[in-house]
Scaffold this active site. Sequence first.
Site, short mmCIF file in Angstrom:
data_model
loop_
_atom_site.label_atom_id
_atom_site.label_comp_id
_atom_site.label_asym_id
_atom_site.label_seq_id
_atom_site.Cartn_x
_atom_site.Cartn_y
_atom_site.Cartn_z
N GLY A 1 32.03 33.80 30.31
CA GLY A 1 31.73 34.87 30.03
C GLY A 1 30.35 35.22 29.53
N ASP B 1 33.21 35.74 21.18
CA ASP B 1 34.44 35.68 20.42
C ASP B 1 34.24 34.81 19.04
OD1 ASP B 1 35.87 36.68 22.37
OD2 ASP B 1 36.27 34.96 23.44
N THR C 1 28.92 33.24 23.28
CA THR C 1 30.24 33.94 23.75
C THR C 1 30.28 35.05 22.58
OG1 THR C 1 32.51 33.72 23.76
CG2 THR C 1 31.48 32.01 22.46
N ASP D 1 34.35 32.02 18.40
CA ASP D 1 35.57 30.78 18.27
C ASP D 1 35.37 29.31 18.39
OD1 ASP D 1 35.27 31.24 20.79
OD2 ASP D 1 37.27 31.16 21.38
N ASP E 1 33.24 27.14 25.11
CA ASP E 1 33.69 25.60 25.09
C ASP E 1 34.27 25.34 26.51
OD1 ASP E 1 35.90 27.58 25.26
OD2 ASP E 1 37.11 26.36 23.96
N ARG F 1 32.42 31.53 36.92
CA ARG F 1 33.35 30.63 36.70
C ARG F 1 33.53 29.83 37.93
NH1 ARG F 1 35.73 34.81 33.08
NH2 ARG F 1 35.20 34.24 31.07
N ARG G 1 40.90 37.12 23.76
CA ARG G 1 42.15 36.63 24.48
C ARG G 1 42.86 35.64 23.56
NH1 ARG G 1 40.88 35.45 30.27
NH2 ARG G 1 40.50 37.64 30.24
P1 ADP Z 1 33.41 29.83 28.77
O1 ADP Z 1 32.40 28.69 28.89
O2 ADP Z 1 33.02 31.07 28.30
O3 ADP Z 1 34.51 28.85 27.72
P2 ADP Z 1 34.96 29.19 30.93
O4 ADP Z 1 36.41 28.77 30.19
O5 ADP Z 1 35.62 30.10 31.91
O6 ADP Z 1 34.23 29.88 30.13
O7 ADP Z 1 34.35 28.03 31.48
C1 ADP Z 1 33.07 28.13 32.14
C2 ADP Z 1 33.03 27.22 33.46
O8 ADP Z 1 33.14 25.81 32.81
C3 ADP Z 1 34.26 26.98 34.27
O9 ADP Z 1 34.30 27.89 35.35
C4 ADP Z 1 34.02 25.60 35.01
O10 ADP Z 1 33.14 25.67 35.92
C5 ADP Z 1 33.66 24.77 33.73
N1 ADP Z 1 34.61 24.20 33.09
C6 ADP Z 1 35.73 24.82 32.31
N2 ADP Z 1 36.65 23.81 31.77
C7 ADP Z 1 36.26 22.62 32.41
C8 ADP Z 1 36.58 21.34 32.23
N3 ADP Z 1 37.80 21.03 31.45
N4 ADP Z 1 36.18 20.47 33.01
C9 ADP Z 1 34.95 20.76 33.45
N5 ADP Z 1 34.24 21.93 33.72
C10 ADP Z 1 34.66 22.81 33.31
O1 F6P Z 2 35.44 34.80 26.14
C1 F6P Z 2 34.68 36.14 26.08
C2 F6P Z 2 35.66 36.89 26.59
O2 F6P Z 2 35.20 38.43 26.43
C3 F6P Z 2 37.02 37.16 25.85
O3 F6P Z 2 37.24 37.84 24.52
C4 F6P Z 2 38.09 37.92 26.98
O4 F6P Z 2 39.23 37.70 26.67
C5 F6P Z 2 37.24 37.33 28.25
O5 F6P Z 2 36.23 36.90 28.03
C6 F6P Z 2 37.48 38.10 29.46
O6 F6P Z 2 37.02 37.56 30.22
P1 F6P Z 2 36.82 38.37 31.68
O7 F6P Z 2 36.83 39.48 31.81
O8 F6P Z 2 35.43 37.51 32.20
O9 F6P Z 2 37.83 37.56 32.70
#
Ligand code: ADP
Ligand code: F6P
Length: 323
Positions: free
Chosen positions: A11, A128, A126, A130, A103, A72, A172
């Site tokens: 995000g 959040d 992010t 968090d 994360d 993503r 979320r």
């Molecule tokens: P954020 O970084 O904001 O937490 P996501 O959880 O969507 O957002 O993760 C972003 C991207 O990081 C994912 O679309 C994926 O490509 C990669 N990713 C997330 N989790 C894993 C994982 N367990 N192992 C490898 N790549 C990951």
């Molecule tokens: O992680 C940031 C965040 O904005 C959260 O607060 C929210 O739940 C989520 O991303 C929404 O993500 P998207 O609209 O990209 O699915």
Amino acid sequence: MKRIGVLTSGGDSPGMNAGIRAVVRAGIHQGLEVVGIHRGYQGMIDGEMNVMGPRSVSGIINRGGTILHSARCMAFKEPEGRAQAAAQLKKHEIEGIVVIGGDGSYRGAHALYTEHGIACIGLPGTIDNDIGGTEYTIGFDTAINTAMEAIDRVRDTAAAHDRNFFVEVMGRHSGYISMITAIAGGAEEVLVPETPTDIPALVELLREGQRGGKTSMIVVVAEGDDAGNALEIAQKVANISEFKNTRVTIIGHLQRGGSPTAFDRVLASRMGVRAVEALLEGESGKMVGIRNQHMILCRLSEAWKSHTQFDPKLLNVLRILGT
Ligand code: ADP
Ligand code: F6P
């Protein structure tokens, strides 16, 4: 190290552009070439990347979103996807990367490092707030100010019509944005994913407010609350009480956009400079954080192992002041 890459992933958050600018200019300052990787890990797999000069990041410190775009990418969660990405990095002679994201993005960076030895440093991007290891993430300050302004506007119309409002904010899995904006916006109550929501108790709190002379009240709801979203909660309250004429406002993605605050710009700038230094010091698998005003490095895994804990003392502040 001669060439490093920078990407934004997951995000987006306001201040990511300031982070990109900082990595590009600090890298060039240190004699490195900096490659911008587009669309997060998807662009890494597809080889969507190009060298960035100092002018390529002109005029972006004040812009929300990310000029590199974010994505993503499911393929990166699989070893085959990461092998393709590592091959692209090697082809483009990129020896280290700075990942600006949450994360999930760090889990990906950590896997890339352990499986393919690509040096990586994370910047917490992010809204959040968090992420373990850092007191602030890039984008949080902007998001809470945006949400607070929205609550201020809702309060005007709520007061004019003697109405109660449920205002839904993002989060979320985390109630941090909602808690802080509830206090800053002078709300009566906040509902967060970290604590179970008791609808009859909420009704009692609203009645108590009325008995105390309140003619309009605001309840801030984190989108991930266990009792449902703001619309569902408003309906549940209406089903069991006299509070049938409430209004619901969902701030939603408005919180993720907009020009970053001074705090987020400076945070991202300091973190970007520190990330480049860290790569040159031979660090990897680490994240830049801020603690007690100082830039620190901690393991990437801290980001997901020690998620920022919900602070019940903040709830206490809200409850005392919302009477
Ligand atoms: P954020 O970084 O904001 O937490 P996501 O959880 O969507 O957002 O993760 C972003 C991207 O990081 C994912 O679309 C994926 O490509 C990669 N990713 C997330 N989790 C894993 C994982 N367990 N192992 C490898 N790549 C990951
Ligand atoms: O992680 C940031 C965040 O904005 C959260 O607060 C929210 O739940 C989520 O991303 C929404 O993500 P998207 O609209 O990209 O699915």
